[in-house]
Design an enzyme around this catalytic site. Structure first.
Site, PDB file in Angstrom:
ATOM      1  N   CYS A   7       7.060  -4.186  16.030  1.00  0.00           N
ATOM      2  CA  CYS A   7       6.397  -3.080  17.258  1.00  0.00           C
ATOM      3  C   CYS A   7       5.320  -3.435  17.738  1.00  0.00           C
ATOM      4  CB  CYS A   7       6.421  -1.618  16.501  1.00  0.00           C
ATOM      5  SG  CYS A   7       8.373  -1.141  15.880  1.00  0.00           S
ATOM      6  N   CYS A  53      -1.085   5.985   9.800  1.00  0.00           N
ATOM      7  CA  CYS A  53      -0.068   5.148  10.529  1.00  0.00           C
ATOM      8  C   CYS A  53      -0.257   3.892  11.171  1.00  0.00           C
ATOM      9  CB  CYS A  53       0.740   6.179  11.215  1.00  0.00           C
ATOM     10  SG  CYS A  53       1.336   7.785  10.668  1.00  0.00           S
ATOM     11  N   CYS A  73       2.040  -1.788  15.982  1.00  0.00           N
ATOM     12  CA  CYS A  73       1.899  -1.406  14.581  1.00  0.00           C
ATOM     13  C   CYS A  73       1.267  -2.696  13.969  1.00  0.00           C
ATOM     14  CB  CYS A  73       3.231  -1.332  14.070  1.00  0.00           C
ATOM     15  SG  CYS A  73       3.288  -1.031  12.348  1.00  0.00           S
ATOM     16  N   GLU A  96       0.705  -1.192  -0.021  1.00  0.00           N
ATOM     17  CA  GLU A  96      -0.043  -0.057   0.011  1.00  0.00           C
ATOM     18  C   GLU A  96       0.832   1.211  -0.082  1.00  0.00           C
ATOM     19  OE1 GLU A  96      -3.904  -1.889   2.355  1.00  0.00           O
ATOM     20  OE2 GLU A  96      -2.392  -1.161   3.569  1.00  0.00           O
ATOM     21  N   CYS A 104       6.661  -6.671   7.820  1.00  0.00           N
ATOM     22  CA  CYS A 104       7.977  -5.918   8.521  1.00  0.00           C
ATOM     23  C   CYS A 104       8.223  -6.943   9.678  1.00  0.00           C
ATOM     24  CB  CYS A 104       7.546  -4.496   9.154  1.00  0.00           C
ATOM     25  SG  CYS A 104       8.900  -3.925  10.161  1.00  0.00           S
ATOM     26  N   CYS A 149       3.134   8.544   0.945  1.00  0.00           N
ATOM     27  CA  CYS A 149       3.736   7.821   1.873  1.00  0.00           C
ATOM     28  C   CYS A 149       3.984   6.221   1.245  1.00  0.00           C
ATOM     29  CB  CYS A 149       3.010   7.490   2.892  1.00  0.00           C
ATOM     30  SG  CYS A 149       3.317   6.336   4.183  1.00  0.00           S
TER      31      CYS A 149
END
Ligand code: SAH
Ligand code: SF4
Length: 348
Positions: A123, A341, A126, A99, A119, A112
């Site tokens: 974290c 985010c 997230c 995305e 990933c 962005c």
């Protein structure tokens, strides 16, 4: 040229640097200047086929077809938020989805972009982290998000800023990110100013040093907490590189004149939003050329974390500003389409 080849042994030419295209072209016995022509065709004109290179002989076009391929991203879906934010979902050649997000704001239109599928950094707050690392994006896949978004925006719009804050940890895919940055910055390719590009990291110190040595783009570091215990609780990377190491690296990076590092700080209600936290932010960042960007947490049903009340965010900002460090609040955009985010890669 072993990198980025398909099952027929042809090379992904949009992942090659200009120097590597020169090698390819010279290997075919052609003049060196042909490489720049090819490079402009594939990045400025975004041709879908080598046959479109009209200033190049038909024989050479066919030779290129035997040695290389041209690929683009497939637009899977474009969703528009009530606030003008657009989330672009792209399908990659192997079926995976990534995305990018277009965020209009006053005079700016920020894109962005993602650097990885998923990933590995894990974290706690997230959603992209929930996917784990599926694979790195190629240089072509990173830069094509920009080149193709340019062609999807409304007439009269222009992308003004590019931030590596989508899916993935860019410094964990730094080789490919550096090649993609060449495409974004090169006047013969996408031609953006380094002042308009920001790469954000969770805190991979070796990558930070390498990136700062190699490129003048803006750097952002996700600080998110002010003690090692607190930071390690939400960011596993802190166990490998603690605050002292991270901030000492930031203090000694070779920054271009006038540039500051942006420290992003996701504010989680009751966790890191007190004035004691703000006091520690000041203490930690005072020795560094720094500015702070507060990101009030974007809530989601998969996490039991809360966004602080607006006056708490405001008080935190005031405290940091009064302490002498520039501090902005990132307004959350596109939450109704899960484009904010930490919401990218959310299933559904
Ligand atoms: N991997 C890089 C860049 C992508 S994440 C990094 O971590 O810096 C971009 C930013 O989004 C980071 O600052 C991260 O802390 C923040 N973020 C992640 N999840 C969030 C959430 N749910 N709400 C608000 N910000 C979030
Ligand atoms: Fe990865 Fe950044 Fe999300 Fe952490 S915040 S899991 S580093 S994308």
């Amino acid at each position: 040229m072993p990198r980025f080849t398909d099952e027929l042994g042809r090379v992904d030419i949009r992942s090659l640097s200009l120097a590597e295209i020169r090698e390819l072209v010279q290997g075919l016995g052609k003049e060196k200047f042909r490489a720049l022509q090819v490079y402009k065709w594939i990045w400025q004109r975004l041709i879908p086929s080598f046959q479109d290179m009209t200033n190049i002989s038909k024989a050479f076009r066919s030779e290129m077809e035997d040695r290389a391929f041209l690929r683009q991203l497939e637009l899977h879906r474009m969703e528009r938020s009530s606030d003008g934010t657009r989330k672009l979902a792209w399908r990659l050649h192997d079926g995976l989805l990534i995305e990018s997000v277009l965020i209009p704001d006053d005079e700016r239109l920020t894109l962005c972009i993602s650097s990885q599928v998923g990933c590995a950094m894990g974290c706690a707050f997230c959603l992209t982290g929930d996917l784990g690392l599926i694979r790195n994006l190629t240089p072509a896949e990173i830069a094509l998000q920009v080149a193709q978004a340019e062609r999807l925006i409304d007439p009269g719009e222009r992308i003004s800023n590019i931030v590596f804050m989508g899916m993935g940890e860019p410094l964990a895919n730094l080789d490919h990110v550096l090649v993609a940055l060449d495409f974004l910055l090169d006047e013969n390719a996408l031609n953006y100013s380094h002042r308009k590009i920001t790469v954000s990291t969770a805190g991979l110190v070796k990558g930070l040093r390498r990136l700062a040595d190699a490129s003048p783009v803006n750097l952002a570091v996700s600080l998110n907490a002010t003690t090692d215990v607190q930071r390690a609780a939400i960011m596993p990377v802190n166990k490998a590189h603690d605050l002292r190491e991270l901030l000492e690296t930031c203090r000694t990076l070779p920054l271009p004149a006038g540039k500051r590092i942006t420290f992003e700080y996701v504010m989680i209600g009751g966790f890191n939003d007190s004035l004691d936290d703000a006091r520690r932010v000041l203490k930690l960042l005072r020795p560094i050329k720094a500015k702070v960007n507060l990101i009030p947490y974007n809530e989601n049903p998969d996490r039991d974390l809360r966004r602080p009340a607006e006056d708490v965010v405001q008080a935190f900002q005031n405290f940091v500003v009064q302490g002498g460090i520039q501090c902005s609040i990132r307004s959350s955009r596109g939450t109704d389409i899960s484009a904010a985010c930490g919401q990218l890669g959310k299933k559904g």
